[in-house]
Design a protein around this motif. Sequence first.
Motif, short mmCIF file in Angstrom:
data_model
loop_
_atom_site.label_atom_id
_atom_site.label_comp_id
_atom_site.label_asym_id
_atom_site.label_seq_id
_atom_site.Cartn_x
_atom_site.Cartn_y
_atom_site.Cartn_z
N GLY A 150 -1.41 5.70 52.73
CA GLY A 150 -0.03 5.34 53.04
C GLY A 150 1.02 5.88 52.12
O GLY A 150 2.14 5.34 52.06
N PHE A 151 0.71 6.96 51.40
CA PHE A 151 1.69 7.57 50.51
C PHE A 151 2.01 8.99 50.96
O PHE A 151 1.26 9.59 51.73
N ARG A 156 4.41 9.16 46.16
CA ARG A 156 3.12 9.13 45.45
C ARG A 156 3.23 8.59 44.03
O ARG A 156 2.28 7.97 43.52
N LEU A 157 4.37 8.76 43.38
CA LEU A 157 4.52 8.24 42.02
C LEU A 157 4.51 6.72 42.00
O LEU A 157 4.14 6.11 40.99
N ALA A 158 4.87 6.10 43.13
CA ALA A 158 4.94 4.64 43.20
C ALA A 158 3.58 3.98 43.04
O ALA A 158 3.49 2.80 42.69
N GLU A 183 -5.52 -0.83 41.17
CA GLU A 183 -4.58 -1.59 40.34
C GLU A 183 -3.26 -1.81 41.06
O GLU A 183 -2.62 -2.87 40.94
N TYR A 184 -2.84 -0.83 41.84
CA TYR A 184 -1.61 -0.94 42.64
C TYR A 184 -1.75 -2.09 43.65
O TYR A 184 -0.85 -2.93 43.79
N THR A 208 11.03 2.09 44.53
CA THR A 208 12.10 3.10 44.56
C THR A 208 13.40 2.51 44.00
O THR A 208 14.06 3.12 43.15
N LEU A 209 13.77 1.33 44.48
CA LEU A 209 14.98 0.69 43.96
C LEU A 209 14.82 0.33 42.48
O LEU A 209 15.75 0.49 41.69
N ALA A 210 13.63 -0.11 42.12
CA ALA A 210 13.36 -0.46 40.72
C ALA A 210 13.52 0.75 39.81
O ALA A 210 13.97 0.62 38.67
#
Length: 347
Positions: A150-151, A156-158, A183-184, A208-210
């Motif tokens: 789902g990336f 992908r960095l998320a 871990e995600y 993304t907002l974070a």
Amino acid sequence: MYIRRILLIIVLAGLVGGGVFAYKVYNAVFSPNTSFNNEKAYVFVPSDASFGDVKELVEPLLKNPESFEQIAIRKGYAANVKGGKYAIVKGMNNNDIVNSLRSKNVPVRVAFNNQETIADLAGRIAMQIEPDSLTLLEAFTDEAFLKANGFGEETRLAMYIPNSYEFFWNSSAEEFRDRMLKEYRRFWTEERLAKAKKLGLSPEEVITLASVVHKETAKVDERPRVAGVYLNRLQRGILLQADPTVIYALKKHTGNFKAVIKRVLYKDLELDSPYNTYKYAGLPPGPIAMPDISAIDAVLNPEKHDYLYFVANVENFGYHKFAKTLAQHNRNKAQYVQWINSQKIKR
């Protein structure tokens, strides 16, 4: 009588010879064989290492490398070398050294945060475990893996939640990546997922907002308030107009993520990029950096208020002045512009 003496001499000689041999064997196996002064030394054995490679690695640490080699061969280690990080303790004998190298792979702590790109992350991890940055980058950008989970290229960095994790030094790039996916998923508890849903955001959108909140303020105690501003703007359909997204767009456009940009100019706001939140509504396509957990939780637990604007507070550096109206914000902004001009910061 004469024959008895000869036999006795032979027996005694055998006993002496056997004793000498036994002493040498005992000495080779159980006598201390380290030559360093620290309490402990570590040996990093590559995954494809031969016994010859291991000998080169441990030789500077040993008094008698030859006796180590003999015991390693006798114990079968020379034919069964395994990669990893191994400890040799001061005063260890050859038997203990071989046992350590054979079965006591020592975990390492792998830590990362605040990476701006997936390439930066690969470089950071390559400094801490065996795979090189190119191998890690290939694993991180594997399209089949990303699609299956789902990336995409933008998000992908998320998947990488900044923290400190325990790994074996010889973990492969794929093992590291797959563990980060676990871990995600572990990070996104039912409670966090419920909070994201209440905000109308997916986990990737929260991160993304974070990332924008993280770039706007280094003050952890201010992040919930900054998050509240952006959420207010999103809910009212107002452009985010976040300077960090413009800076990211400029870096992405030029390909120079090492550039230091302290001031966003009016001409920068015209850059046609989906990351330019002065031109495009809503969130950028993905994180503009790797946000701290404190920034992620700030988005999930925003301060409730009516602020829609903020600007750097030149009277309390590091913090911001917040405003509910454009007129109030313009007054705060004029103070900031006056200060930044006095510092002769042009870029």
